[in-house]
Design a protein around this motif. Sequence first.
Motif, mmCIF file in Angstrom:
data_model
loop_
_atom_site.group_PDB
_atom_site.id
_atom_site.type_symbol
_atom_site.label_atom_id
_atom_site.label_comp_id
_atom_site.label_asym_id
_atom_site.label_seq_id
_atom_site.Cartn_x
_atom_site.Cartn_y
_atom_site.Cartn_z
ATOM 1 N N HIS A 176 0.840 -1.188 0.000
ATOM 2 C CA HIS A 176 0.000 0.000 0.000
ATOM 3 C C HIS A 176 0.885 1.252 0.000
ATOM 4 C CE1 HIS A 176 -3.104 -2.865 1.132
ATOM 5 N NE2 HIS A 176 -2.368 -3.203 2.172
ATOM 6 N N LYS A 177 0.404 2.291 -0.655
ATOM 7 C CA LYS A 177 1.122 3.560 -0.671
ATOM 8 C C LYS A 177 1.194 4.161 0.736
ATOM 9 C CE LYS A 177 0.070 5.075 -5.413
ATOM 10 N NZ LYS A 177 1.446 5.439 -5.817
ATOM 11 N N ALA A 178 2.259 4.898 0.995
ATOM 12 C CA ALA A 178 2.445 5.487 2.326
ATOM 13 C C ALA A 178 3.254 6.774 2.226
ATOM 14 C CB ALA A 178 3.156 4.499 3.249
ATOM 15 N N PHE A 179 3.084 7.617 3.236
ATOM 16 C CA PHE A 179 3.903 8.808 3.425
ATOM 17 C C PHE A 179 4.769 8.595 4.672
ATOM 18 C CE2 PHE A 179 0.335 11.524 1.448
ATOM 19 C CZ PHE A 179 0.972 11.578 0.213
ATOM 20 N N PRO A 180 5.961 9.198 4.724
ATOM 21 C CA PRO A 180 6.734 9.136 5.966
ATOM 22 C C PRO A 180 6.194 10.103 7.020
ATOM 23 C CG PRO A 180 7.921 10.429 4.347
ATOM 24 C CD PRO A 180 6.695 9.888 3.652
ATOM 25 N N VAL A 181 6.247 9.664 8.269
ATOM 26 C CA VAL A 181 5.900 10.508 9.412
ATOM 27 C C VAL A 181 7.158 10.661 10.261
ATOM 28 C CG1 VAL A 181 4.461 10.791 11.466
ATOM 29 C CG2 VAL A 181 3.532 9.634 9.435
ATOM 30 N N TYR A 182 7.623 11.891 10.417
ATOM 31 C CA TYR A 182 8.778 12.168 11.265
ATOM 32 C C TYR A 182 8.290 12.671 12.619
ATOM 33 C CZ TYR A 182 11.044 12.489 6.664
ATOM 34 O OH TYR A 182 11.476 12.249 5.382
ATOM 35 N N VAL A 183 8.865 12.144 13.680
ATOM 36 C CA VAL A 183 8.608 12.655 15.024
ATOM 37 C C VAL A 183 9.952 13.058 15.619
ATOM 38 C CG1 VAL A 183 7.650 12.211 17.299
ATOM 39 C CG2 VAL A 183 6.625 11.114 15.281
ATOM 40 N N TYR A 184 10.056 14.307 16.053
ATOM 41 C CA TYR A 184 11.319 14.842 16.559
ATOM 42 C C TYR A 184 11.217 15.124 18.052
ATOM 43 C CZ TYR A 184 12.192 15.770 11.598
ATOM 44 O OH TYR A 184 12.341 15.651 10.240
#
Length: 224
Positions: free
Chosen positions: A109-117
């Motif tokens: 499935h298509k996905a976007f990256p999620v960054y948590v800082y």
Amino acid sequence: MQTHHQTTIVDSAAQTRYFYPYSRDGRVGYYPVYYIGPRQDTLYLGASKIYGYQYGQKDYDRERKRFTWVDSLSMKIVVDTAFHLTYAELHYIHNKHNHKDVISYVSYHKAFPVYVYNLTDSLIWLGKFSELGSTVRQAKDSQGKWVDIEKPIRYYCGTGAREIVLEPRQCLVAKLLRYKGSYKTACRLRYTNAHRTVYSNTFTDYIDPRQLTDKLELEDLALR
């Protein structure tokens, strides 16, 4: 390999044209984690999410005094739509002969990256096993109101679970599964823990319009 601005992501999962199908029974905010560590110009994401059990993990029980409450000053969440990643979903069947679960097939499935800082010099706790906890996706309806289209992930049992912890100045990379749908709208992530809330940036994506009208059954939250 994809590059945007000064960040390069090497995703081990091959590109796909498929989106994640909407299901009334699968409305959990599921954000599998693929990287926890120092901020780097190049990030390598494995074919599978990080290992979800505490074997070999640092014992954070001895460092409880170093943890801080999460708020918009201590943590930042960014969904980057410039990267087109893939989530590989493993489907299992139970082998009656050796009493083990074996992979039956894989769907992509298509996905976007999620960054948590982590913006602090303290520790931040973000979940268990191999998922970002306390996080749901919101979308704007036709009246411009933010609506939760997911419910937080919960677990029946946490025995042996890895703690998702960000060390000072570290980052985390998870994947946001993109829904199959025809309704294009503004979206964002909402992280809430101990009555403290942090929102991601606003991004545009398609969802299934039923996600804005079907009732979330909040009493049924458990996984595993």
